[in-house]
Design an enzyme around this catalytic site. Sequence first.
Site, PDB file in Angstrom:
ATOM      1  N   GLY A  52       2.196  24.020   0.916  1.00 21.88           N
ATOM      2  CA  GLY A  52       1.587  23.299  -0.197  1.00 21.88           C
ATOM      3  C   GLY A  52       0.691  22.275   0.199  1.00 21.88           C
ATOM      4  O   GLY A  52      -0.286  22.640   1.109  1.00 21.88           O
ATOM      5  N   ASP A  55       6.454   7.960  -7.446  1.00 25.45           N
ATOM      6  CA  ASP A  55       7.232   9.096  -6.991  1.00 25.45           C
ATOM      7  C   ASP A  55       8.878   8.697  -7.436  1.00 25.45           C
ATOM      8  O   ASP A  55       9.312   9.859  -7.482  1.00 25.45           O
ATOM      9  CB  ASP A  55       7.141   9.082  -5.583  1.00 25.45           C
ATOM     10  N   LYS A  82      -7.035  11.488   4.884  1.00 23.48           N
ATOM     11  CA  LYS A  82      -8.375  11.359   4.963  1.00 23.48           C
ATOM     12  C   LYS A  82      -9.291  11.092   5.955  1.00 23.48           C
ATOM     13  O   LYS A  82     -10.364  11.344   5.961  1.00 23.48           O
ATOM     14  CB  LYS A  82      -8.717  10.898   3.359  1.00 23.48           C
ATOM     15  N   HIS A 131     -29.545  15.480 -12.206  1.00 24.80           N
ATOM     16  CA  HIS A 131     -30.021  16.604 -11.505  1.00 24.80           C
ATOM     17  C   HIS A 131     -30.893  16.108 -10.402  1.00 24.80           C
ATOM     18  O   HIS A 131     -31.742  15.434 -10.510  1.00 24.80           O
ATOM     19  CB  HIS A 131     -30.997  17.496 -12.352  1.00 24.80           C
ATOM     20  N   GLY A 143       0.858  -1.157  -0.097  1.00 21.11           N
ATOM     21  CA  GLY A 143       0.063   0.075  -0.044  1.00 21.11           C
ATOM     22  C   GLY A 143       0.740   1.426  -0.069  1.00 21.11           C
ATOM     23  O   GLY A 143       0.281   2.391  -0.470  1.00 21.11           O
TER      24      GLY A 143
HETATM   25  P1  NAI Z   1       4.392  20.617  -1.868  1.00 18.31           P
HETATM   26  O1  NAI Z   1       5.372  20.650  -3.165  1.00 18.31           O
HETATM   27  O2  NAI Z   1       3.009  20.403  -2.197  1.00 18.31           O
HETATM   28  O3  NAI Z   1       4.543  22.174  -1.214  1.00 18.31           O
HETATM   29  C1  NAI Z   1       5.579  22.356  -0.559  1.00 18.31           C
HETATM   30  C2  NAI Z   1       5.457  23.738  -0.242  1.00 18.31           C
HETATM   31  O4  NAI Z   1       6.942  24.239   0.519  1.00 18.31           O
HETATM   32  C3  NAI Z   1       5.745  24.701  -1.452  1.00 18.31           C
HETATM   33  O5  NAI Z   1       4.776  25.804  -1.422  1.00 18.31           O
HETATM   34  C4  NAI Z   1       6.987  25.437  -1.384  1.00 18.31           C
HETATM   35  O6  NAI Z   1       7.021  26.943  -1.757  1.00 18.31           O
HETATM   36  C5  NAI Z   1       7.197  25.397   0.144  1.00 18.31           C
HETATM   37  N1  NAI Z   1       8.706  25.854   0.757  1.00 18.31           N
HETATM   38  C6  NAI Z   1       9.612  24.838   0.432  1.00 18.31           C
HETATM   39  N2  NAI Z   1      10.647  25.105   1.133  1.00 18.31           N
HETATM   40  C7  NAI Z   1      10.185  26.129   1.848  1.00 18.31           C
HETATM   41  C8  NAI Z   1      10.905  26.804   3.184  1.00 18.31           C
HETATM   42  N3  NAI Z   1      12.231  26.465   3.486  1.00 18.31           N
HETATM   43  N4  NAI Z   1      10.078  27.562   3.960  1.00 18.31           N
HETATM   44  C9  NAI Z   1       8.780  27.550   3.646  1.00 18.31           C
HETATM   45  N5  NAI Z   1       8.080  27.210   2.491  1.00 18.31           N
HETATM   46  C10 NAI Z   1       9.019  26.558   1.876  1.00 18.31           C
HETATM   47  O7  NAI Z   1       4.894  19.561  -0.940  1.00 18.31           O
HETATM   48  P2  NAI Z   1       4.184  19.019   0.112  1.00 18.31           P
HETATM   49  O8  NAI Z   1       3.096  19.604   0.745  1.00 18.31           O
HETATM   50  O9  NAI Z   1       5.304  18.604   1.198  1.00 18.31           O
HETATM   51  O10 NAI Z   1       3.752  17.415  -0.464  1.00 18.31           O
HETATM   52  C11 NAI Z   1       4.587  16.614  -1.061  1.00 18.31           C
HETATM   53  C12 NAI Z   1       4.139  15.673  -2.263  1.00 18.31           C
HETATM   54  O11 NAI Z   1       2.934  14.951  -1.732  1.00 18.31           O
HETATM   55  C13 NAI Z   1       3.619  16.815  -3.205  1.00 18.31           C
HETATM   56  O12 NAI Z   1       3.930  16.024  -4.411  1.00 18.31           O
HETATM   57  C14 NAI Z   1       1.785  16.401  -2.917  1.00 18.31           C
HETATM   58  O13 NAI Z   1       1.411  16.458  -4.544  1.00 18.31           O
HETATM   59  C15 NAI Z   1       1.709  14.925  -2.601  1.00 18.31           C
HETATM   60  N6  NAI Z   1       0.731  14.899  -1.770  1.00 18.31           N
HETATM   61  C16 NAI Z   1      -0.745  14.756  -2.466  1.00 18.31           C
HETATM   62  C17 NAI Z   1      -1.841  14.894  -1.704  1.00 18.31           C
HETATM   63  C18 NAI Z   1      -3.060  14.948  -2.594  1.00 18.31           C
HETATM   64  O14 NAI Z   1      -2.946  14.631  -3.542  1.00 18.31           O
HETATM   65  N7  NAI Z   1      -4.136  15.220  -1.636  1.00 18.31           N
HETATM   66  C19 NAI Z   1      -1.685  15.096  -0.424  1.00 18.31           C
HETATM   67  C20 NAI Z   1      -0.414  15.097   0.202  1.00 18.31           C
HETATM   68  C21 NAI Z   1       0.654  14.912  -0.237  1.00 18.31           C
END
Ligand code: NAI
Length: 451
Positions: A180, A305, A48, A437, A36
């Site tokens: 993010g 990934d 979630k 609808h 998983g």
């Molecule tokens: P992310 O890339 O979405 O966001 C990281 C954020 O941190 C960015 O906005 C960046 O500008 C900021 N950042 C980077 N360095 C920084 C610093 N030193 N100080 C302050 N801000 C800084 O990465 P995140 O949220 O860690 O997620 C990781 C991965 O997991 C992503 O690829 C995401 O798509 C995936 N994910 C997807 C989910 C979903 O589909 N619902 C849920 C959780 C994760």
Amino acid sequence: MYNLAIIGGGPAGYVAAQRAAAAGLKVILFEEKELGGVCLNEGCIPTKTLLRSAHLLDESKSAAKYGVNVSDASIDYAKVLQRKDKITKKLTGAIKVSMRNLGVEVVKARARIAGGAKGDFTIETEEQQFHSENLLLCSGSQSFIPPIPGLECPGPVAMSSREALQLDTVPQSLVIIGGGVIGMEFASLFNSLGCKVSVIEALDKILGPIDEEISGLLQAAYQARGVDFHLKCKVCRVEGNKVFFIQDDTTEQCIEGEKILVCVGRRAHAQDLGLESIGLQTERGALKTDCHMQTAVEGVYAAGDITGFSMLAHTASREGEVAVNHILGIEDKMSYAAIPGVVYTHPEVASVGESEQSLRARGIEYKVYKLPMAYSGRFVVENERGSGLCKLICDAEDRLVGAHLIGDPCSEIVSSCCLAIEKKMHRSELQRIVFPHPSVSEIIKETSWSE
Ligand code: NAI
């Protein structure tokens, strides 16, 4: 000799194993932890599950508006955690059963490639060697810990999302570094549970590439609920429970939190796989592939990934399928044009395809059609508290190329936009589709009529 050996049992690896075995291939899957992957064990599904309880608590606070009296709604966090563990166990158990039923051999061990070429690759665990005609590498990603002084050996305060999911109590205050997807989902969770949340983000907006109007609306919704946002901030150091940062190159500021969550992205996990034994190299830590998910070495595929690209569980599964189809000789190739991205906040955010920003950056002409979600009767019926927006982006020929939504349950209704974008549907074709609808999904058709 196996037809396919898969390293990593997350959404890329286990889905590929299911598809390959169902098509008659002899498959072996290596997973050192639980089947998983991050998604099921410490990512998508556990978060979630917690968010579902948090959203119910939110809803209970506005229940009176629906004529429902709920007094003293509160959270029993121990029970919330128990439910998370129960659901994770149930879903990982279902994958195990599926592997057994399909005849996939699952080896619970760390595996490495030990040489070979297409037709006969050697894979070894500590105890045994195996041979396979093809390889699929799906070893995922790891949280990235930025080189910020004080985070080298995080103490009991600073944590990644993995530890945040294991907290046995709700902290009184939380500082989130990184606004993010992970940052905003945890901001949503802990804000709903009564924790004081502050978000520090390096960019001038939250949610990185998500449409700026939509991310602005989400930020405003959470600001109204008491979350503090510090944008355009550079974190200088972390000392115990204090985060020091500089905003807009001005003076240093500091925020304290009972806990600090670091979520500034993830990095591909391609180390220690024995890639050198088959002459395969990484690029910036990730494995590059062609549109069939085949790496530079024939017979070696990568999905999920580990490619360092579109790090989402559903992308991973599809990439795994594409790799299997190539091995089977079935015509298929990976398309990233319509990969949806959802942020499970309250309200939800969903996005697919091009955004105004991405098209503007490339100088491509586009048209925007947008409507408040309140144009859907069902949305009004079900969202006393919420507002929302549906935004469709079409190219110069009026074909749908992007969709961006905020409002519940956009995670569910965005799929129709994925279909339309993948099939390069013209706006007039979308207008002729009959939606049920009353349903919130009707907003997509309504928006396609808006000028
Ligand atoms: P992310 O890339 O979405 O966001 C990281 C954020 O941190 C960015 O906005 C960046 O500008 C900021 N950042 C980077 N360095 C920084 C610093 N030193 N100080 C302050 N801000 C800084 O990465 P995140 O949220 O860690 O997620 C990781 C991965 O997991 C992503 O690829 C995401 O798509 C995936 N994910 C997807 C989910 C979903 O589909 N619902 C849920 C959780 C994760």
